[in-house]
Design a protein around this motif. Structure first.
Motif, short mmCIF file in Angstrom:
data_model
loop_
_atom_site.label_atom_id
_atom_site.label_comp_id
_atom_site.label_asym_id
_atom_site.label_seq_id
_atom_site.Cartn_x
_atom_site.Cartn_y
_atom_site.Cartn_z
N UNK A 3 35.70 46.54 33.95
CA UNK A 3 34.93 47.51 34.72
C UNK A 3 35.66 48.82 34.95
N UNK A 4 36.96 48.84 34.74
CA UNK A 4 37.73 50.06 34.97
C UNK A 4 38.03 50.80 33.67
N UNK A 5 37.41 50.38 32.55
CA UNK A 5 37.58 51.10 31.31
C UNK A 5 38.81 50.73 30.51
N UNK A 6 39.44 49.60 30.81
CA UNK A 6 40.61 49.15 30.07
C UNK A 6 40.17 48.09 29.08
N UNK A 87 48.90 31.40 35.14
CA UNK A 87 47.59 31.09 34.57
C UNK A 87 46.50 31.19 35.63
N UNK A 88 46.80 30.71 36.83
CA UNK A 88 45.82 30.80 37.93
C UNK A 88 45.58 32.25 38.32
N UNK A 89 46.64 33.07 38.34
CA UNK A 89 46.48 34.48 38.69
C UNK A 89 45.72 35.24 37.62
N UNK A 90 45.95 34.90 36.37
CA UNK A 90 45.21 35.53 35.27
C UNK A 90 43.73 35.18 35.35
N UNK A 91 43.45 33.93 35.70
CA UNK A 91 42.05 33.52 35.86
C UNK A 91 41.40 34.26 37.02
N UNK A 92 42.16 34.46 38.11
CA UNK A 92 41.63 35.21 39.25
C UNK A 92 41.29 36.65 38.84
N UNK A 93 42.20 37.27 38.11
CA UNK A 93 41.96 38.65 37.68
C UNK A 93 40.72 38.74 36.79
N UNK A 94 40.58 37.80 35.88
CA UNK A 94 39.44 37.83 34.98
C UNK A 94 38.12 37.59 35.73
N UNK A 95 38.14 36.67 36.67
CA UNK A 95 36.93 36.38 37.45
C UNK A 95 36.48 37.62 38.23
N UNK A 96 37.46 38.37 38.73
CA UNK A 96 37.16 39.57 39.53
C UNK A 96 37.04 40.83 38.66
N UNK A 97 37.13 40.66 37.34
CA UNK A 97 37.05 41.80 36.39
C UNK A 97 38.10 42.86 36.72
N UNK A 98 39.32 42.38 37.06
CA UNK A 98 40.44 43.27 37.34
C UNK A 98 41.46 43.20 36.20
N UNK A 99 42.19 44.27 36.03
CA UNK A 99 43.27 44.29 35.06
C UNK A 99 44.45 43.50 35.61
N UNK A 100 44.97 42.55 34.84
CA UNK A 100 46.17 41.81 35.22
C UNK A 100 47.40 42.60 34.78
N UNK A 101 48.25 42.97 35.73
CA UNK A 101 49.44 43.77 35.44
C UNK A 101 50.67 42.93 35.73
N UNK A 102 51.32 42.45 34.69
CA UNK A 102 52.51 41.61 34.84
C UNK A 102 53.74 42.52 34.84
N UNK A 103 54.50 42.50 35.94
CA UNK A 103 55.63 43.41 36.09
C UNK A 103 56.88 42.64 36.49
#
Length: 311
Positions: A3-6, A87-103
Protein backbone atom coordinates in the motif's frame (compact mmCIF):
# COMPACT_ATOMS: atom_id res chain seq x y z
CA UNK A 1 3.11 -3.89 -4.60
CA UNK A 2 2.17 -2.92 -1.04
CA UNK A 3 0.00 0.00 0.00
CA UNK A 4 2.97 2.35 0.35
CA UNK A 5 4.24 1.82 -3.21
CA UNK A 6 7.11 -0.56 -2.41
CA UNK A 7 7.30 -3.47 -4.84
CA UNK A 8 9.06 -5.99 -2.55
CA UNK A 9 8.04 -7.43 0.79
CA UNK A 10 11.18 -6.57 2.76
CA UNK A 11 14.18 -4.28 2.92
CA UNK A 12 17.36 -5.42 4.67
CA UNK A 13 19.66 -2.80 6.20
CA UNK A 14 22.97 -4.19 7.43
CA UNK A 15 26.36 -2.72 8.18
CA UNK A 16 29.12 -2.58 10.78
CA UNK A 17 28.34 -1.49 14.28
CA UNK A 18 27.87 2.30 14.72
CA UNK A 19 27.33 2.87 10.98
CA UNK A 20 23.84 4.39 11.29
CA UNK A 21 21.63 1.40 10.50
CA UNK A 22 18.97 2.16 13.11
CA UNK A 23 18.53 5.77 11.96
CA UNK A 24 18.25 4.68 8.33
CA UNK A 25 15.67 2.01 9.21
CA UNK A 26 13.67 4.55 11.22
CA UNK A 27 13.71 6.96 8.28
CA UNK A 28 12.49 4.28 5.87
CA UNK A 29 9.79 3.10 8.29
CA UNK A 30 8.49 6.66 8.72
CA UNK A 31 8.36 7.17 4.97
CA UNK A 32 6.61 3.87 4.20
CA UNK A 33 4.63 3.00 7.33
CA UNK A 34 6.91 0.00 7.74
CA UNK A 35 7.88 -2.17 10.71
CA UNK A 36 11.51 -2.27 11.92
CA UNK A 37 12.58 -5.80 12.87
CA UNK A 38 15.76 -6.28 14.90
CA UNK A 39 18.42 -8.35 13.15
CA UNK A 40 21.14 -8.01 15.77
CA UNK A 41 22.00 -10.91 18.08
CA UNK A 42 22.82 -8.70 21.09
CA UNK A 43 19.95 -6.22 20.84
CA UNK A 44 17.49 -9.05 21.52
CA UNK A 45 18.47 -9.00 25.22
CA UNK A 46 16.33 -6.85 27.49
CA UNK A 47 19.18 -6.50 30.01
CA UNK A 48 21.41 -4.72 27.48
CA UNK A 49 19.77 -1.62 26.08
CA UNK A 50 22.60 0.90 26.56
CA UNK A 51 25.68 -1.26 25.96
CA UNK A 52 24.24 -2.63 22.69
CA UNK A 53 23.01 0.78 21.42
CA UNK A 54 19.43 -0.37 21.03
CA UNK A 55 16.96 2.20 19.66
CA UNK A 56 15.77 4.52 22.42
CA UNK A 57 12.24 4.31 23.84
CA UNK A 58 11.51 7.54 21.97
CA UNK A 59 12.63 6.05 18.66
CA UNK A 60 10.68 2.88 19.29
CA UNK A 61 7.55 4.98 19.88
CA UNK A 62 7.77 6.65 16.44
CA UNK A 63 7.24 3.48 14.37
CA UNK A 64 6.65 -0.19 15.29
CA UNK A 65 9.84 -1.93 16.41
CA UNK A 66 9.91 -5.70 16.89
CA UNK A 67 12.31 -8.22 18.51
CA UNK A 68 14.22 -5.62 20.52
CA UNK A 69 14.88 -6.55 24.15
CA UNK A 70 12.44 -9.46 24.13
CA UNK A 71 14.84 -12.14 25.47
CA UNK A 72 16.20 -12.56 29.00
CA UNK A 73 19.98 -12.59 29.37
CA UNK A 74 19.82 -16.06 30.95
CA UNK A 75 18.60 -17.51 27.62
CA UNK A 76 21.09 -19.01 25.17
CA UNK A 77 19.28 -17.44 22.22
CA UNK A 78 20.11 -18.90 18.82
CA UNK A 79 19.79 -17.97 15.16
CA UNK A 80 17.15 -20.67 14.86
CA UNK A 81 15.08 -19.11 17.63
CA UNK A 82 15.44 -15.72 15.98
CA UNK A 83 14.26 -17.09 12.63
CA UNK A 84 11.12 -18.46 14.29
CA UNK A 85 10.42 -15.05 15.82
CA UNK A 86 11.26 -13.25 12.58
CA UNK A 87 8.83 -15.45 10.65
CA UNK A 88 6.02 -14.30 12.95
CA UNK A 89 7.04 -10.64 12.50
CA UNK A 90 7.19 -11.03 8.73
CA UNK A 91 3.71 -12.54 8.77
CA UNK A 92 2.49 -9.60 10.88
CA UNK A 93 3.94 -7.11 8.42
CA UNK A 94 2.36 -8.87 5.46
CA UNK A 95 -1.05 -9.12 7.15
CA UNK A 96 -0.96 -5.37 7.84
CA UNK A 97 0.39 -4.61 4.32
CA UNK A 98 3.47 -2.98 5.87
CA UNK A 99 7.03 -3.06 4.62
CA UNK A 100 9.22 -5.35 6.75
CA UNK A 101 12.52 -3.56 7.46
CA UNK A 102 15.18 -5.88 8.89
CA UNK A 103 17.97 -3.82 10.48
CA UNK A 104 21.08 -4.99 12.31
CA UNK A 105 24.62 -6.23 12.09
CA UNK A 106 24.43 -9.99 12.66
CA UNK A 107 25.52 -11.68 9.47
CA UNK A 108 24.27 -15.11 10.48
CA UNK A 109 20.77 -13.74 11.06
CA UNK A 110 20.71 -12.16 7.61
CA UNK A 111 22.10 -15.33 6.06
CA UNK A 112 19.41 -17.41 7.77
CA UNK A 113 16.80 -14.95 6.51
CA UNK A 114 17.90 -15.07 2.87
CA UNK A 115 19.65 -18.45 2.53
CA UNK A 116 17.91 -20.64 5.09
CA UNK A 117 19.23 -22.37 8.18
CA UNK A 118 20.28 -25.83 9.23
CA UNK A 119 17.46 -27.80 10.83
CA UNK A 120 19.23 -28.61 14.12
CA UNK A 121 16.59 -29.55 16.71
CA UNK A 122 16.54 -27.91 20.17
CA UNK A 123 19.22 -29.23 22.54
CA UNK A 124 18.00 -30.52 25.90
CA UNK A 125 19.13 -28.37 28.83
CA UNK A 126 20.74 -31.31 30.64
CA UNK A 127 22.95 -32.08 27.62
CA UNK A 128 24.02 -28.45 27.28
CA UNK A 129 24.75 -28.21 31.01
CA UNK A 130 26.72 -31.47 30.92
CA UNK A 131 28.94 -30.28 28.08
CA UNK A 132 29.56 -26.95 29.81
CA UNK A 133 30.42 -28.69 33.07
CA UNK A 134 33.02 -30.78 31.23
CA UNK A 135 34.33 -27.64 29.57
CA UNK A 136 34.92 -25.99 32.93
CA UNK A 137 36.34 -29.14 34.51
CA UNK A 138 38.54 -30.49 31.70
CA UNK A 139 39.30 -27.39 29.62
CA UNK A 140 38.68 -26.48 26.00
CA UNK A 141 41.59 -28.53 24.60
CA UNK A 142 40.16 -31.75 26.05
CA UNK A 143 36.77 -31.04 24.52
CA UNK A 144 38.36 -30.25 21.16
CA UNK A 145 40.14 -33.62 21.32
CA UNK A 146 36.81 -35.30 22.09
CA UNK A 147 35.18 -33.50 19.18
CA UNK A 148 38.01 -34.64 16.89
CA UNK A 149 37.15 -38.25 17.75
CA UNK A 150 33.38 -37.87 17.44
CA UNK A 151 33.04 -35.27 14.67
CA UNK A 152 36.37 -34.85 12.83
CA UNK A 153 34.99 -32.47 10.18
CA UNK A 154 33.73 -29.96 12.76
CA UNK A 155 36.90 -30.25 14.85
CA UNK A 156 39.05 -29.52 11.81
CA UNK A 157 36.96 -26.47 10.95
CA UNK A 158 37.03 -24.93 14.45
CA UNK A 159 39.92 -23.26 16.23
CA UNK A 160 41.13 -25.43 19.15
CA UNK A 161 40.34 -22.70 21.71
CA UNK A 162 36.92 -21.64 20.39
CA UNK A 163 35.04 -22.58 23.55
CA UNK A 164 31.55 -21.61 22.40
CA UNK A 165 31.57 -23.33 19.00
CA UNK A 166 33.33 -26.47 20.27
CA UNK A 167 30.73 -26.80 23.02
CA UNK A 168 27.94 -26.27 20.49
CA UNK A 169 29.28 -28.93 18.12
CA UNK A 170 29.56 -31.44 20.97
CA UNK A 171 26.05 -30.64 22.19
CA UNK A 172 24.63 -31.32 18.74
CA UNK A 173 26.36 -34.64 18.19
CA UNK A 174 25.57 -35.76 21.74
CA UNK A 175 21.90 -34.83 21.42
CA UNK A 176 21.29 -36.05 17.87
CA UNK A 177 24.02 -38.51 16.95
CA UNK A 178 24.68 -36.39 13.85
CA UNK A 179 27.35 -33.80 13.19
CA UNK A 180 26.67 -30.14 12.51
CA UNK A 181 27.97 -30.73 8.99
CA UNK A 182 25.23 -33.32 8.42
CA UNK A 183 22.55 -30.98 9.78
CA UNK A 184 23.76 -28.14 7.58
CA UNK A 185 23.13 -30.28 4.51
CA UNK A 186 19.45 -30.67 5.46
CA UNK A 187 18.53 -27.03 5.88
CA UNK A 188 15.32 -25.06 6.30
CA UNK A 189 14.24 -22.81 3.42
CA UNK A 190 14.85 -19.05 3.63
CA UNK A 191 12.10 -16.75 4.88
CA UNK A 192 12.90 -14.37 2.01
CA UNK A 193 13.52 -16.07 -1.35
CA UNK A 194 15.52 -14.19 -4.01
CA UNK A 195 13.77 -11.25 -5.69
CA UNK A 196 11.47 -10.62 -2.71
CA UNK A 197 13.75 -8.08 -0.98
CA UNK A 198 16.31 -5.31 -1.40
CA UNK A 199 19.43 -5.49 0.74
CA UNK A 200 21.87 -2.71 1.70
CA UNK A 201 25.18 -2.83 3.53
CA UNK A 202 26.29 0.55 4.88
CA UNK A 203 29.94 1.06 3.98
CA UNK A 204 31.37 3.98 5.96
CA UNK A 205 34.98 5.16 5.83
CA UNK A 206 36.92 2.91 8.20
CA UNK A 207 38.78 5.62 10.11
CA UNK A 208 35.63 7.67 10.61
CA UNK A 209 33.77 4.57 11.76
CA UNK A 210 36.42 3.62 14.30
CA UNK A 211 36.41 7.15 15.68
CA UNK A 212 32.63 6.97 15.98
CA UNK A 213 32.87 3.63 17.77
CA UNK A 214 35.30 5.08 20.29
CA UNK A 215 33.14 8.14 20.93
CA UNK A 216 29.98 6.06 21.21
CA UNK A 217 31.49 3.74 23.81
CA UNK A 218 32.35 6.69 26.03
CA UNK A 219 28.85 8.07 25.53
CA UNK A 220 27.42 4.69 26.57
CA UNK A 221 29.40 4.81 29.80
CA UNK A 222 28.01 8.28 30.53
CA UNK A 223 24.48 7.08 29.73
CA UNK A 224 24.32 4.18 32.17
CA UNK A 225 26.23 1.28 30.57
CA UNK A 226 28.25 0.69 33.74
CA UNK A 227 25.11 0.48 35.87
CA UNK A 228 23.48 -1.78 33.31
CA UNK A 229 26.42 -4.20 33.36
CA UNK A 230 26.58 -4.05 37.17
CA UNK A 231 22.94 -5.15 37.34
CA UNK A 232 23.68 -7.97 34.92
CA UNK A 233 26.73 -9.06 36.93
CA UNK A 234 24.66 -9.45 40.10
CA UNK A 235 22.72 -12.23 38.36
CA UNK A 236 25.90 -14.39 38.26
CA UNK A 237 24.97 -15.94 34.93
CA UNK A 238 27.06 -18.45 33.00
CA UNK A 239 29.87 -16.45 31.33
CA UNK A 240 29.43 -18.55 28.18
CA UNK A 241 25.96 -17.14 27.59
CA UNK A 242 25.82 -14.81 24.56
CA UNK A 243 24.61 -11.82 26.58
CA UNK A 244 27.61 -12.13 28.90
CA UNK A 245 29.97 -11.79 25.93
CA UNK A 246 28.45 -8.63 24.41
CA UNK A 247 31.17 -6.15 23.50
CA UNK A 248 32.24 -4.28 26.61
CA UNK A 249 30.43 -6.51 29.09
CA UNK A 250 33.31 -8.84 30.12
CA UNK A 251 35.75 -5.93 30.50
CA UNK A 252 33.33 -3.82 32.53
CA UNK A 253 32.62 -6.79 34.80
CA UNK A 254 36.36 -7.14 35.36
CA UNK A 255 36.47 -3.45 36.29
CA UNK A 256 33.57 -3.85 38.70
CA UNK A 257 35.49 -6.70 40.36
CA UNK A 258 38.49 -4.39 40.81
CA UNK A 259 40.71 -6.29 38.36
CA UNK A 260 41.27 -3.41 35.90
CA UNK A 261 40.68 0.34 35.83
CA UNK A 262 37.70 2.01 34.20
CA UNK A 263 39.87 3.31 31.37
CA UNK A 264 41.44 -0.12 30.79
CA UNK A 265 37.95 -1.62 30.60
CA UNK A 266 36.81 1.11 28.22
CA UNK A 267 39.81 0.59 25.94
CA UNK A 268 39.17 -3.16 25.81
CA UNK A 269 35.53 -2.48 24.97
CA UNK A 270 36.45 0.00 22.25
CA UNK A 271 39.08 -2.32 20.76
CA UNK A 272 36.75 -5.34 20.78
CA UNK A 273 34.08 -3.30 19.02
CA UNK A 274 36.50 -2.04 16.37
CA UNK A 275 37.69 -5.58 15.71
CA UNK A 276 34.10 -6.75 15.42
CA UNK A 277 33.35 -4.04 12.87
CA UNK A 278 36.34 -5.17 10.80
CA UNK A 279 35.03 -8.76 10.87
CA UNK A 280 31.58 -7.56 9.78
CA UNK A 281 33.02 -5.94 6.65
CA UNK A 282 34.83 -9.16 5.75
CA UNK A 283 31.93 -11.49 6.56
CA UNK A 284 29.31 -9.67 4.52
CA UNK A 285 31.65 -9.24 1.55
CA UNK A 286 32.32 -12.96 1.35
CA UNK A 287 29.10 -14.50 2.66
CA UNK A 288 26.33 -12.24 1.33
CA UNK A 289 27.37 -10.76 -2.02
CA UNK A 290 23.73 -9.94 -2.85
CA UNK A 291 23.88 -6.95 -0.47
CA UNK A 292 24.42 -3.60 -2.20
CA UNK A 293 27.31 -1.70 -0.59
CA UNK A 294 26.35 1.94 -0.15
CA UNK A 295 28.23 4.85 1.44
CA UNK A 296 26.26 6.49 4.28
CA UNK A 297 26.09 9.78 2.37
CA UNK A 298 24.38 7.94 -0.53
CA UNK A 299 21.97 5.95 1.62
CA UNK A 300 19.14 8.47 1.30
CA UNK A 301 19.28 8.14 -2.47
CA UNK A 302 19.19 4.36 -2.09
CA UNK A 303 16.00 4.71 -0.05
CA UNK A 304 14.50 6.91 -2.75
CA UNK A 305 15.16 4.11 -5.22
CA UNK A 306 13.50 1.59 -2.86
CA UNK A 307 10.37 3.76 -2.70
CA UNK A 308 9.20 4.28 -6.29
CA UNK A 309 7.81 7.72 -7.09
CA UNK A 310 9.73 9.47 -4.29
CA UNK A 311 12.76 11.68 -4.67
Amino acid sequence: MNSQGVSHSAVLIAGPTASGKSALALDLAQRTGGIVINTDSMQVYRDLRVITARPTPGEEAVVPHRLYGHVDAAVNFSAGAWVNDAAAMLAEARTQHRLAIFAGGSGLYFKALTRGLSAVPPIAAEIREGVRARLERDGVEALHDELARRDPSSAERLKPRDRTRIARALEVIEATGRSLTDWHRDGLPPLLPPDTFRALFLDPDRDALYARIDARFEAMLKSGAMEEVAALATRQLDPLLPAMKAHGVPALIRHLKGEITREEAAEIGRADTRHYAKRQFTWFRHQLPEFEWVKPEAARGWLDDVIPGRS
